[in-house]
Design an enzyme around this catalytic site. Sequence first.
Site, PDB file in Angstrom:
ATOM      1  N   LYS A  18      53.558  29.369  87.643  1.00  0.00           N
ATOM      2  CA  LYS A  18      54.661  30.335  87.508  1.00  0.00           C
ATOM      3  C   LYS A  18      54.152  31.778  87.626  1.00  0.00           C
ATOM      4  O   LYS A  18      52.992  32.062  87.298  1.00  0.00           O
ATOM      5  CB  LYS A  18      55.432  30.105  86.207  1.00  0.00           C
ATOM      6  CG  LYS A  18      54.654  30.448  84.984  1.00  0.00           C
ATOM      7  CD  LYS A  18      55.536  30.566  83.766  1.00  0.00           C
ATOM      8  CE  LYS A  18      54.678  31.145  82.654  1.00  0.00           C
ATOM      9  NZ  LYS A  18      55.271  31.769  81.578  1.00  0.00           N
ATOM     10  N   LYS A  58      47.694  29.025  75.818  1.00  0.00           N
ATOM     11  CA  LYS A  58      47.171  30.312  75.333  1.00  0.00           C
ATOM     12  C   LYS A  58      45.762  30.141  74.780  1.00  0.00           C
ATOM     13  O   LYS A  58      44.909  31.007  74.965  1.00  0.00           O
ATOM     14  CB  LYS A  58      48.094  30.888  74.253  1.00  0.00           C
ATOM     15  CG  LYS A  58      49.452  31.273  74.787  1.00  0.00           C
ATOM     16  CD  LYS A  58      49.801  32.717  74.481  1.00  0.00           C
ATOM     17  CE  LYS A  58      51.059  33.156  75.183  1.00  0.00           C
ATOM     18  NZ  LYS A  58      52.281  32.628  74.554  1.00  0.00           N
ATOM     19  N   LYS A 108      52.385  37.828  84.082  1.00  0.00           N
ATOM     20  CA  LYS A 108      52.153  39.275  83.987  1.00  0.00           C
ATOM     21  C   LYS A 108      50.736  39.648  84.418  1.00  0.00           C
ATOM     22  O   LYS A 108      50.394  40.807  84.477  1.00  0.00           O
ATOM     23  CB  LYS A 108      52.397  39.745  82.555  1.00  0.00           C
ATOM     24  CG  LYS A 108      53.868  39.755  82.184  1.00  0.00           C
ATOM     25  CD  LYS A 108      54.087  40.041  80.713  1.00  0.00           C
ATOM     26  CE  LYS A 108      55.557  39.908  80.348  1.00  0.00           C
ATOM     27  NZ  LYS A 108      55.775  39.322  79.030  1.00  0.00           N
TER      28      LYS A 108
HETATM   29  P1  TYM Z   1      57.839  36.025  77.868  1.00  0.00           P
HETATM   30  O1  TYM Z   1      57.600  37.403  77.390  1.00  0.00           O
HETATM   31  O2  TYM Z   1      56.669  35.212  78.325  1.00  0.00           O
HETATM   32  O3  TYM Z   1      58.865  36.025  79.065  1.00  0.00           O
HETATM   33  C1  TYM Z   1      60.107  36.654  78.935  1.00  0.00           C
HETATM   34  C2  TYM Z   1      61.210  35.910  79.666  1.00  0.00           C
HETATM   35  O4  TYM Z   1      60.908  35.804  81.066  1.00  0.00           O
HETATM   36  C3  TYM Z   1      60.960  34.441  81.470  1.00  0.00           C
HETATM   37  N1  TYM Z   1      59.948  34.210  82.519  1.00  0.00           N
HETATM   38  C4  TYM Z   1      60.205  33.671  83.699  1.00  0.00           C
HETATM   39  N2  TYM Z   1      61.343  33.213  84.250  1.00  0.00           N
HETATM   40  C5  TYM Z   1      61.268  32.712  85.501  1.00  0.00           C
HETATM   41  N3  TYM Z   1      60.116  32.646  86.222  1.00  0.00           N
HETATM   42  C6  TYM Z   1      58.958  33.102  85.698  1.00  0.00           C
HETATM   43  N4  TYM Z   1      57.838  33.055  86.419  1.00  0.00           N
HETATM   44  C7  TYM Z   1      58.971  33.633  84.393  1.00  0.00           C
HETATM   45  N5  TYM Z   1      58.006  34.171  83.588  1.00  0.00           N
HETATM   46  C8  TYM Z   1      58.624  34.523  82.439  1.00  0.00           C
HETATM   47  C9  TYM Z   1      60.616  33.651  80.215  1.00  0.00           C
HETATM   48  O5  TYM Z   1      61.047  32.307  80.309  1.00  0.00           O
HETATM   49  C10 TYM Z   1      61.342  34.457  79.164  1.00  0.00           C
HETATM   50  O6  TYM Z   1      62.723  34.117  79.150  1.00  0.00           O
HETATM   51  N6  TYM Z   1      58.495  33.394  73.680  1.00  0.00           N
HETATM   52  C11 TYM Z   1      59.152  34.284  74.604  1.00  0.00           C
HETATM   53  C12 TYM Z   1      59.694  35.543  73.967  1.00  0.00           C
HETATM   54  C13 TYM Z   1      60.605  35.335  72.800  1.00  0.00           C
HETATM   55  C14 TYM Z   1      61.954  34.893  72.868  1.00  0.00           C
HETATM   56  C15 TYM Z   1      62.404  34.891  71.528  1.00  0.00           C
HETATM   57  C16 TYM Z   1      62.791  34.522  73.920  1.00  0.00           C
HETATM   58  C17 TYM Z   1      60.311  35.551  71.488  1.00  0.00           C
HETATM   59  N7  TYM Z   1      61.390  35.305  70.731  1.00  0.00           N
HETATM   60  C18 TYM Z   1      63.720  34.486  71.212  1.00  0.00           C
HETATM   61  C19 TYM Z   1      64.086  34.122  73.592  1.00  0.00           C
HETATM   62  C20 TYM Z   1      64.524  34.106  72.269  1.00  0.00           C
HETATM   63  C21 TYM Z   1      58.135  34.700  75.662  1.00  0.00           C
HETATM   64  O7  TYM Z   1      56.950  34.685  75.448  1.00  0.00           O
HETATM   65  O8  TYM Z   1      58.680  35.195  76.792  1.00  0.00           O
END
Ligand code: TYM
Length: 326
Positions: A195, A114, A198
């Site tokens: 990967k 980041k 967004k």
């Molecule tokens: P975030 O918002 O980046 O992504 C949300 C979820 O989507 C999954 N993900 C993917 N899975 C497979 N392939 C991909 N290309 C891909 N891109 C994203 C992420 O692994 C995630 O599960 N830190 C976390 C959010 C968070 C969270 C939590 C998750 C905050 N508190 C507590 C679980 C429990 C995040 O930034 O996810």
Amino acid sequence: MNKIFSGIRPSGKLHLGNYLGAIKNWLALSEAEGIDQTIFAVVDLHGITTPYDPKKFPDQVMDTVCDYLAAGVDPDKSLLIRQSHVPQHTELAWLLNTITPVSWLDRLPTYKEKLEQTPKYHNMGLLDYPVLMAADILLYKSTLVPVGEDQLPHIDLTNEIAKRFNSTFGNTFEPVKPYLTEGARIMSLQEPTKKMSKTGDDGIALSDSPDTIREKIKKAATDSGKEIKYDEQNKPGISNLLTIYHLLSNKEISVLESQYAGKSYVELKNDLAEVVVNFLKPHQEKYNDLRDNPDKVLKILEASEQKAREIAEKNLKEIKQKMGLG
Ligand code: TYM
């Protein structure tokens, strides 16, 4: 009995990676045996650690909630919350800050990534991001966290913090397990060694129109050679397309390989585009309907948040007492 918690940042349109890596497993676990609590959050406080527009942000939060509901998250079985509406998340994050060494945070790959992306946005929230995530999980004494592969370092850290809490203040938290399946690492369409994210054109948003989906899949990077074969090392592009096809159609990869033996990449891409379009059609209809009924969605959120605050308050009271803050 397992308690489930997971969340997604409202920092852009949700994409197929978010669905296949996370939400699909949320749905499966909500129906599974041996689960006694499921909470899914829009983690808006994490969303503001990177650049964002405060005017557009409330809409992005609603978009994300509507995507959860349209995908099939059932508010009668699971709590659906906005993280910032349950203030105990930030209170617990502060408490956990006091037992987390800075050296556990500034070495994390997600933090470094980041910082590279937005070097001018070097704020404390970015460094502290994983402690807030640990607080999200531990606040509800969660034991199982369905996420994609990129979140594993954060789950490890959550366990480190929980262990330190238990050894310092007495046994309180059980180990937290990540729940990952085949969709845990969906790759970018443009650069299949990275990967899906967004940003830009490298992902298919759950809200993309049929024409946009067809165009993006047509333009997806493929590999040298003509054979349609799953080989992550040498054919990352085709392997990623086969994974998406497999997960959305429930056809095994080996079945797809036989089906496309001797056929061209174009044929595979055309068929995959229709699989994605047909998969997302009912999702988008439900999503549009929910988006037209914001009051209904708000009611669901408020009822869930009320219940979440009650669970959170009870656990936080115990945690504070153990820390000498009773
Ligand atoms: P975030 O918002 O980046 O992504 C949300 C979820 O989507 C999954 N993900 C993917 N899975 C497979 N392939 C991909 N290309 C891909 N891109 C994203 C992420 O692994 C995630 O599960 N830190 C976390 C959010 C968070 C969270 C939590 C998750 C905050 N508190 C507590 C679980 C429990 C995040 O930034 O996810």
